[in-house]
Design a protein around this motif. Structure first.
Motif, mmCIF file in Angstrom:
data_model
loop_
_atom_site.group_PDB
_atom_site.id
_atom_site.type_symbol
_atom_site.label_atom_id
_atom_site.label_comp_id
_atom_site.label_asym_id
_atom_site.label_seq_id
_atom_site.Cartn_x
_atom_site.Cartn_y
_atom_site.Cartn_z
ATOM 1 N N LEU A 168 41.067 41.480 39.059
ATOM 2 C CA LEU A 168 41.883 40.336 38.659
ATOM 3 C C LEU A 168 42.389 39.605 39.901
ATOM 4 C CD1 LEU A 168 44.050 41.926 35.812
ATOM 5 C CD2 LEU A 168 41.917 40.634 35.582
ATOM 6 N N PRO A 169 42.367 38.276 39.885
ATOM 7 C CA PRO A 169 42.830 37.534 41.060
ATOM 8 C C PRO A 169 44.339 37.627 41.215
ATOM 9 C CG PRO A 169 42.393 36.033 39.245
ATOM 10 C CD PRO A 169 41.928 37.386 38.787
ATOM 11 N N LEU A 170 44.797 37.455 42.438
ATOM 12 C CA LEU A 170 46.229 37.391 42.676
ATOM 13 C C LEU A 170 46.783 36.103 42.078
ATOM 14 C CD1 LEU A 170 46.411 38.562 46.403
ATOM 15 C CD2 LEU A 170 46.929 39.895 44.351
ATOM 16 N N GLU A 171 47.964 36.185 41.510
ATOM 17 C CA GLU A 171 48.573 34.989 40.920
ATOM 18 C C GLU A 171 48.991 34.022 42.024
ATOM 19 O OE1 GLU A 171 50.413 36.465 36.697
ATOM 20 O OE2 GLU A 171 51.711 36.604 38.457
ATOM 21 N N GLN A 172 48.615 32.762 41.860
ATOM 22 C CA GLN A 172 48.933 31.749 42.857
ATOM 23 C C GLN A 172 50.299 31.117 42.624
ATOM 24 O OE1 GLN A 172 46.878 31.058 45.530
ATOM 25 N NE2 GLN A 172 45.635 32.767 44.779
ATOM 26 N N SER A 173 50.847 31.283 41.436
ATOM 27 C CA SER A 173 52.169 30.743 41.120
ATOM 28 C C SER A 173 52.844 31.680 40.143
ATOM 29 C CB SER A 173 52.047 29.336 40.522
ATOM 30 O OG SER A 173 51.230 29.340 39.365
ATOM 31 N N VAL B 64 42.919 23.640 42.166
ATOM 32 C CA VAL B 64 43.687 24.832 42.503
ATOM 33 C C VAL B 64 43.002 25.579 43.636
ATOM 34 C CG1 VAL B 64 44.683 25.090 40.210
ATOM 35 C CG2 VAL B 64 42.537 26.236 40.747
ATOM 36 N N LEU B 65 43.797 26.192 44.484
ATOM 37 C CA LEU B 65 43.297 27.055 45.547
ATOM 38 C C LEU B 65 43.027 28.421 44.939
ATOM 39 C CD1 LEU B 65 42.828 27.364 48.652
ATOM 40 C CD2 LEU B 65 45.206 28.123 48.798
ATOM 41 N N SER B 66 41.782 28.861 44.981
ATOM 42 C CA SER B 66 41.410 30.099 44.281
ATOM 43 C C SER B 66 41.362 31.313 45.186
ATOM 44 C CB SER B 66 40.051 29.922 43.590
ATOM 45 O OG SER B 66 39.046 29.568 44.523
ATOM 46 N N GLY B 67 41.636 31.141 46.477
ATOM 47 C CA GLY B 67 41.640 32.289 47.386
ATOM 48 C C GLY B 67 40.803 32.007 48.616
ATOM 49 N N LEU C 226 45.169 36.935 31.830
ATOM 50 C CA LEU C 226 45.250 37.639 33.105
ATOM 51 C C LEU C 226 46.539 38.438 33.221
ATOM 52 C CD1 LEU C 226 43.827 34.938 35.567
ATOM 53 C CD2 LEU C 226 42.649 36.905 34.568
ATOM 54 N N ARG C 227 47.647 37.869 32.735
ATOM 55 C CA ARG C 227 48.915 38.603 32.801
ATOM 56 C C ARG C 227 48.877 39.812 31.859
ATOM 57 N NH1 ARG C 227 54.315 38.477 34.610
ATOM 58 N NH2 ARG C 227 53.352 37.400 36.379
ATOM 59 N N VAL C 228 48.346 39.637 30.654
ATOM 60 C CA VAL C 228 48.224 40.762 29.718
ATOM 61 C C VAL C 228 47.353 41.858 30.329
ATOM 62 C CG1 VAL C 228 47.253 41.484 27.502
ATOM 63 C CG2 VAL C 228 48.622 39.395 27.643
ATOM 64 N N ALA C 229 46.201 41.453 30.904
ATOM 65 C CA ALA C 229 45.276 42.430 31.484
ATOM 66 C C ALA C 229 45.930 43.187 32.631
ATOM 67 C CB ALA C 229 44.009 41.727 31.957
ATOM 68 N N ALA C 230 46.676 42.476 33.473
ATOM 69 C CA ALA C 230 47.333 43.134 34.605
ATOM 70 C C ALA C 230 48.361 44.149 34.126
ATOM 71 C CB ALA C 230 47.990 42.081 35.500
ATOM 72 N N GLY D 92 39.502 50.864 34.897
ATOM 73 C CA GLY D 92 39.651 49.517 35.419
ATOM 74 C C GLY D 92 39.763 48.422 34.381
ATOM 75 N N VAL D 93 40.219 47.284 34.868
ATOM 76 C CA VAL D 93 40.320 46.045 34.099
ATOM 77 C C VAL D 93 39.498 45.016 34.863
ATOM 78 C CG1 VAL D 93 41.868 44.237 33.294
ATOM 79 C CG2 VAL D 93 42.594 46.615 33.191
ATOM 80 N N TRP D 94 38.480 44.467 34.214
ATOM 81 C CA TRP D 94 37.474 43.681 34.928
ATOM 82 C C TRP D 94 37.325 42.289 34.308
ATOM 83 C CZ3 TRP D 94 36.573 46.093 39.216
ATOM 84 C CH2 TRP D 94 36.688 47.484 39.246
#
Length: 853
Positions: free
Chosen positions: A12-17, A349-352, A54-58, A67-69
């Motif tokens: 899961l990506p890091l939250e940007q906000s 959006v900046l995705s990383g 994404l928040r639910v999965a995290a 894992g969560v993929w």
């Protein structure tokens, strides 16, 4: 089921906000996931499906030990693409002789994991079919889907994602209600909280007065609580007052609702807010936004290459756009500022980062909107062709660097490789665009160029699919026969790795004929190398040797060191197959000299494995260990699971022959675990056989025969060749117990066999087993895993404890010992359990006292 040695993992990506609101939704969805194996979040674009998923999965990650993929499906167009992307997400590698969906299903069947399939609406039928198959075969797999419509799967729980809660008003709100004394400021509502959070992100001194809060509440009501609309509006506080934002929203929405009453109201609202935000952009930003829609994701360099107008600078006076376009020209020097402004306005959006390069993307809704603008502007063919040109140049650079001789270092080779990894979705889109446009020549060039990438990453099926499509289309098109021949040779190599040797031979021979006629020596050498490997599988040893000698003649003298090195390595494998180990050793040494000379570490790593196996067969265990360990270090940096597993297994076999059973079990188990986790049945069969040999060496004959039987059954069911060791293929009929245990092993599932293999090395053996056959090992498969561990540490655990005392982290220990961090973590946990310790400091203190004593 395999023993779990790592904590819950995720991509899961890091939250940007910050995540604002939806506390009740989160709680209810987490509960829903506990009772439903497939949950679909539905709603219009921009309602916040992805962010909520994404928040639910995290938050659910701790419930899924495997894992969560996340798998992004926005650019997928067929079931094959969906399978490929899920497999890549969970780390399943393609097996050449088997459909990827079967490998994926078998590999994740014993796992307890959560798949998150994002942006599924355009392929919802294929998603529904695949998820149905996975759920029926994988009892502990759950799926979280985001889509604008339900998947309509049996047992699916559909969650309609609501808008954010908006502030209440005492009056009927029509348009934007401003300044009403009776309207609350709404600071306790989710919508207003989101607006304030995003506004402060772009203007840190944003501190609204009570009157301004009532305006914010009115804006949120007009936007129906749609998160995307609120974020776009909040991004304007840096350049507009709240009153200006409210007035412009009011005007825009009245116009839209007067002209498009047939659309659902919430879709009207979303389209309107994007329209409004787009209208406020300067013209140059409008142009860049629509041009950026051609990318799945991008970095600054790619945006500058594709979206800027060639030969136009900021000093140019002419403002006319390029032929076939509308709007102003964009200079390369302006791209960074324009892109930064679009990020500030929440349209990009900046995705990383990927290897030091910032990556950007658009939300799916914004990208679809911008793509419509691009089509309507007439610019779509121009900019899709530009993307294709740059993607083709990138792919052909990778192909060139892969086989280039001197003049390039390994870091330089690998750097361009990482560019392909980052841009692979754009490469896919460019190939698709070529096919849709009927541009067969460009498509075949992509297939030729991407062959090294498809081979090294194990994406044989995707490479075969595209190459077959373009080769079939080439029969009815005027395409250069040489290009067709090049594609045939590369397709033959893919067929060989898919174990379709008859197809590899047919296409290899035809491609060889065409490339000979065209004078393409490099493709001729590649074809001969491939055909020689086909001959080896057919035991046509003389013909294989003749082909390889022709390659050496064609490529020698520095003309083509890559194919020359591969030919010498293949000659080494051929000599080893014939039992001529001295000759094999000479060929491998020559291959290494050539490949080291061009600093091609992937080729060196593959050759070292062959060299190590020859040294192992000669009984030179020191040389074998050095070869396998050097290969392991190289393969770790490259990350190819099948080769990594072979290196680990080689080190484990050497350790076993040296009598170091603890180290042998560590390395062999790690090899088995890696093959098992990536779905490689041949690797699993080899791993079980190797651990069977180890158990046999320890006198644990019951375990040995079970593992041998399981390995033989996997080979048989998969159509793989039998082991060369007779006892690994059939039970010792002189002892009925051996036959019974071997039959037990044959009846085991892969999951149970791997679990037994990973467990037996941690179980105390019986001294009375040595040299005799007893039933004491039967308990290994039957006993509960609650038995007490011996209180003294094993040799490997003492070694790890000493390294902890040196201050090394798990990763540092793993690098020192050439094992994975997961294996280190397992040993550290065992040390804590056996010594009743709770910290690394206690271990370090204890080992220090032991050494003093």
């Amino acid at each position: 089921m395999a023993v779990h040695t790592t904590p819950a993992r995720t991509n899961l990506p890091l939250e940007q906000s910050s995540f604002v609101g939806r506390e009740r939704d989160l709680s209810d969805l987490l509960q829903l996931l506990r009772t439903s194996r497939v949950v679909t979040l539905c709603g219009v674009g921009g309602i916040g499906k992805t962010r909520l998923a994404l928040r639910v999965a995290a938050q659910a990650a701790s419930s899924y030990p495997d894992g969560v993929w996340l798998t992004e499906l926005a650019d997928a167009s067929a079931r094959e693409h969906i399978v490929s992307r899920i497999a890549a997400s969970v780390g399943v590698a393609e097996e050449g002789s088997r459909p990827l969906d079967e490998t994926l299903t078998d590999t994740i069947r014993p796992r307890r994991l959560l798949l998150v399939l994002d942006n599924s609406e355009h392929v919802i039928g294929a998603v529904a079919s695949l998820v149905t198959d996975l759920l029926s075969s994988c009892p502990d797999v759950s799926v979280l889907i985001t889509s604008r419509e339900p998947a309509r799967i049996s047992g699916e729980a559909v969650w309609r994602v609501p808008p954010l809660a908006i502030p209440l008003s005492d009056s009927t709100v029509s348009g934007c209600t401003l300044g009403s004394d009776s309207a609350p400021d709404g600071t306790d509502s989710e919508a207003v909280r989101l607006f304030l959070d995003r506004a402060r992100a772009v203007s840190q001194d944003f501190t609204p007065t009570p009157e301004q809060l009532r305006i914010v509440a009115g804006i949120c009501r007009v936007l129906d609580g749609i998160p995307l609309g609120i974020e776009l509006a909040a991004a304007r506080v840096r350049v507009l007052s709240l009153t200006q934002i409210a007035e412009r929203l009011d005007d825009r929405f009245r116009l839209l609702r007067a002209t498009d009453r047939n659309a659902p109201e919430r879709q009207q609202t979303l389209r309107a807010v994007i329209d409004w935000s787009h209208t406020l952009l300067p013209e140059a930003e409008q142009v860049l936004l629509r041009r950026l829609s051609v990318f799945a994701g991008w970095d600054l360099e790619l945006a500058e290459l594709v979206c800027a107008d060639p030969e136009y600078t900021v000093d140019a006076a002419d403002s006319a756009g390029p032929a076939g376009s509308r709007g102003p020209r964009i200079a390369k020097e302006d791209i960074l500022d324009l892109l930064s402004s679009l990020v500030d306005r929440s349209l990009v959006v900046l995705s990383g980062e990927h290897h030091g390069r910032a990556r950007y993307r658009m939300l799916d809704t914004i990208r679809a909107y911008a793509a419509d603008l691009l089509r309507n502007s007439g610019e779509e063919p121009l900019f899709r062709d530009r993307v294709r040109a740059h993607m083709l140049a990138l792919a052909e650079q990778v192909a060139h660097n892969t086989v280039l001789g001197t003049g390039i270092t390994w870091p330089e080779r690998f750097q361009i490789w990482h560019r392909v990894v980052a841009e692979y979705d754009n490469l896919r889109a460019a190939i698709t665009w070529s096919y849709e446009q009927g541009d067969i020549s460009h498509g075949l060039r992509f297939c030729v160029a991407l062959r090294p990438y498809w081979m090294a990453t194990g994406q044989f099926a995707e490479g075969a699919l595209w190459t077959d499509r373009f080769l079939e289309a080439a029969t009815a098109a005027a395409v250069d026969p040489w290009l067709v021949g090049q594609a045939m040779v590369r397709r033959a190599e893919l067929a060989f790795d898919q174990q379709d040797h008859s197809l590899a031979e047919r296409l290899g021979e035809e491609g060889l004929h065409r490339c000979r006629a065209a004078g393409d020596t490099q493709s001729v050498a590649l074809a001969l190398n491939i055909l020689a490997m086909v001959d080896m599988r057919a035991h046509a040893h003389i013909r294989a040797h003749e082909r390889l000698q022709e390659v050496i003649r064609l490529t020698g003298g520095g003309r083509d060191p890559w194919n020359e090195g591969i030919a010498h390595g293949t000659e080494g494998a051929l000599a080893a197959q014939l039992g001529d180990l001295a000759t094999a050793k000479d060929y491998f040494e020559t291959a290494l000299r050539i490949l080291r000379g061009i600093d091609h570490r992937w080729g060196v790593g593959r050759t070292l494995i062959g060299q190590g196996m020859v040294a192992e067969a000669e009984g030179d265990l020191g040389a074998a260990d050095r070869s396998f360990r050097e290969a392991l270090e190289l393969q770790r940096s490259i990350g190819a699971p099948p080769e990594l597993a072979r290196c680990l297994a080689g080190i484990g076999r050497v350790a076993a022959r040296r009598g170091d059973t603890h180290q042998a079990h560590d390395y062999l188990s790690e090899s088995l675990r890696l093959s098992y986790s990536t779905g490689q049945r041949m690797g699993v069969a080899r791993g079980l056989s190797a651990l069977a040999e180890l158990a046999h060496q320890q006198g644990r004959h019951g375990v040995a025969h079970r593992l041998a039987g399981a390995g033989a059954a996997i080979r048989e069911r998969s159509g793989l060749p039998r082991s060369r060791r007779i006892w690994l293929n059939e039970a010792d009929t002189r002892d009925p117990r051996a036959h019974r245990h071997w039959a037990d092993g044959r009846s085991m599932s892969i999951d149970d066999a791997v679990a037994l293999a990973l467990r037996f090395g941690r179980e105390p053996g019986s001294p009375s087993d040595a040299g005799t056959y007893t039933d004491t090992d039967q308990s290994v498969t039957e006993e509960a895993s609650t038995g007490a561990e011996p209180q003294l540490l094993t040799a490997r655990e003492l070694e790890i404890a000493a390294l902890i005392a040196e201050g090394l982290s798990n990763r540092g220990i793993a690098e020192r010992l050439f094992i994975s961090p997961a294996t280190v973590a397992r040993h550290v946990a065992n040390i804590h359990t056996k010594l009743d310790f709770h910290s690394r400091t206690q271990i370090a203190t204890w080992i220090t006292h032991q050494h003093r004593d």
